[in-house]
Design an enzyme around this catalytic site. Structure first.
Site, short mmCIF file in Angstrom:
data_model
loop_
_atom_site.label_atom_id
_atom_site.label_comp_id
_atom_site.label_asym_id
_atom_site.label_seq_id
_atom_site.Cartn_x
_atom_site.Cartn_y
_atom_site.Cartn_z
N ASN A 13 101.52 24.69 -25.48
CA ASN A 13 101.67 26.14 -25.69
C ASN A 13 102.41 26.67 -24.48
O ASN A 13 101.82 26.82 -23.41
CB ASN A 13 100.28 26.79 -25.83
CG ASN A 13 100.37 28.30 -25.91
OD1 ASN A 13 101.45 28.87 -26.03
ND2 ASN A 13 99.21 28.97 -25.84
N LYS A 15 103.49 29.54 -23.95
CA LYS A 15 103.24 30.96 -23.69
C LYS A 15 104.59 31.65 -23.41
O LYS A 15 105.58 31.28 -24.05
CB LYS A 15 102.24 31.10 -22.55
CG LYS A 15 100.97 30.27 -22.83
CD LYS A 15 99.81 30.55 -21.95
CE LYS A 15 98.63 29.67 -22.36
NZ LYS A 15 97.44 29.86 -21.54
N HIS A 99 94.74 32.90 -30.35
CA HIS A 99 94.63 32.51 -28.94
C HIS A 99 93.86 33.59 -28.17
O HIS A 99 94.02 34.78 -28.44
CB HIS A 99 96.01 32.30 -28.34
CG HIS A 99 95.94 31.62 -27.00
ND1 HIS A 99 95.64 32.31 -25.85
CD2 HIS A 99 96.08 30.32 -26.65
CE1 HIS A 99 95.61 31.44 -24.84
NE2 HIS A 99 95.88 30.24 -25.31
N GLU A 101 94.27 34.86 -25.38
CA GLU A 101 95.10 35.88 -24.71
C GLU A 101 95.48 36.97 -25.70
O GLU A 101 95.60 38.14 -25.34
CB GLU A 101 96.33 35.21 -24.08
CG GLU A 101 95.95 34.45 -22.81
CD GLU A 101 96.83 33.26 -22.48
OE1 GLU A 101 97.93 33.14 -23.05
OE2 GLU A 101 96.40 32.43 -21.64
N GLU A 171 89.02 26.34 -27.09
CA GLU A 171 89.56 26.73 -25.79
C GLU A 171 88.57 27.67 -25.09
O GLU A 171 88.60 28.88 -25.32
CB GLU A 171 90.90 27.46 -25.97
CG GLU A 171 91.98 26.61 -26.58
CD GLU A 171 93.37 27.02 -26.09
OE1 GLU A 171 94.10 26.14 -25.65
OE2 GLU A 171 93.70 28.22 -26.11
N GLY A 177 93.91 28.37 -17.73
CA GLY A 177 94.72 28.77 -16.59
C GLY A 177 93.94 28.90 -15.29
O GLY A 177 94.44 29.45 -14.31
N SER A 217 93.09 24.05 -19.11
CA SER A 217 93.36 23.25 -17.92
C SER A 217 93.34 21.75 -18.18
O SER A 217 92.93 20.96 -17.33
CB SER A 217 92.38 23.61 -16.78
OG SER A 217 92.53 24.97 -16.43
#
Ligand code: 13P
Length: 258
Positions: A13, A15, A99, A101, A171, A177, A217
């Site tokens: 991904n 991003k 996701h 985010e 996730e 991250g 991660s």
């Protein structure tokens, strides 16, 4: 992973990273390794604008191109949005849905995620449905309840025959991250819980065939151990998917499991 029943998927991904030139270079560099991959399906979820260049560069290879979001309507007055039909027309095969985010910054609720999953399937795409808990939820011991609910809602209305085109991705938000990774045991516990939800709703046979990825991660140092778990069928990789070297090493780690 369990290669008897389901595919291993290593998905990047990107991003909001890499321009068209960099995307092309990345794919060109990855090609030889992709050609050697026996077990893994390789997916790159690139920014919308990079899709044409990525699809062109990946043509004739084992690399499939994915998008990172979609709208649930086929067309209409939705300024700034992209429909699943448009993605399919551009050569996209996968689309990330839900996701964290997007849930955090763009209001993607479980209901909206469900609408997007149905739209993606309708358009012939393969949704990668993301679920996961915050650190607070984990500390409060409600991880499995939260994930169960997210999975159930996201898949509402998905038919048995559509399920084989769905991929789940666990996730944990606290691992994205941050450099903190779930332990292989934690990743497997939630993966197994997701599969149990699938089993209850679709039966054991269908549930066995669904790939459940881990994301958060994942890197060259921890991929092998994570992928050794029976209910971790691949990775959804952010930071480490931005360089061919690290992404390639994760593919190699997956390929070592037989
Ligand atoms: P990182 O691998 O950078 O933690 O990102 C994970 C992720 O969000 C993939 O979708």
């Amino acid at each position: 992973m369990d290669l008897r029943y389901r595919k291993t998927i290593i998905a990047g991904n990107w991003k909001m990273n890499l321009n068209a030139e960099e995307a092309k270079r990345f794919i060109t560099e990855l090609k030889p390794l992709a050609a050697r991959a026996k077990w893994c399906d390789i997916v790159l979820c690139v920014p919308f604008l990079q899709i044409p260049a990525a699809v062109k560069a990946a043509k004739g290879t084992k690399i499939a191109i994915g998008a990172q979001n979609c709208h649930y309507e086929p067309s209409g007055a939705y300024t700034g949005e992209i429909s699943c039909g448009m993605l399919a027309e551009a050569g996209v095969k996968y689309v990330i849905v839900g996701h964290s985010e997007r849930r955090r910054d763009w209001g993607d609720t479980d209901k909206l995620v469900n609408q997007k999953v149905l739209a993606a399937l309708q358009a012939g795409l393969r949704p990668i449905v993301c679920v996961g808990e915050t650190l607070e939820m984990r500390d409060n011991g409600v991880t499995l309840d939260v994930v169960r609910m997210q999975v159930k809602t996201a898949l509402r209305g998905v038919m048995l025959e559509q399920l084989r085109r769905v991929t789940l991705a666990y996730e944990p938000i606290w691992a994205i991250g941050t450099g903190y990774t779930a332990t292989p045991q934690q990743a497997n516990e939630v993966g197994a819980c997701i599969r149990e939800v699938l089993r209850q709703n679709y039966g054991a046979r269908a549930a066995r065939g669904v790939s459940i990825l881990y994301g958060g991660s994942m890197n060259t140092g921890n991929a092998y151990q994570l992928l050794a778990q029976p209910d971790v069928d691949g990775g959804l990789i952010g930071g480490a998917s931005l360089r061919t070297e690290s992404f390639g090493k994760i593919i190699e780690a997956a390929e070592q499991h037989e």
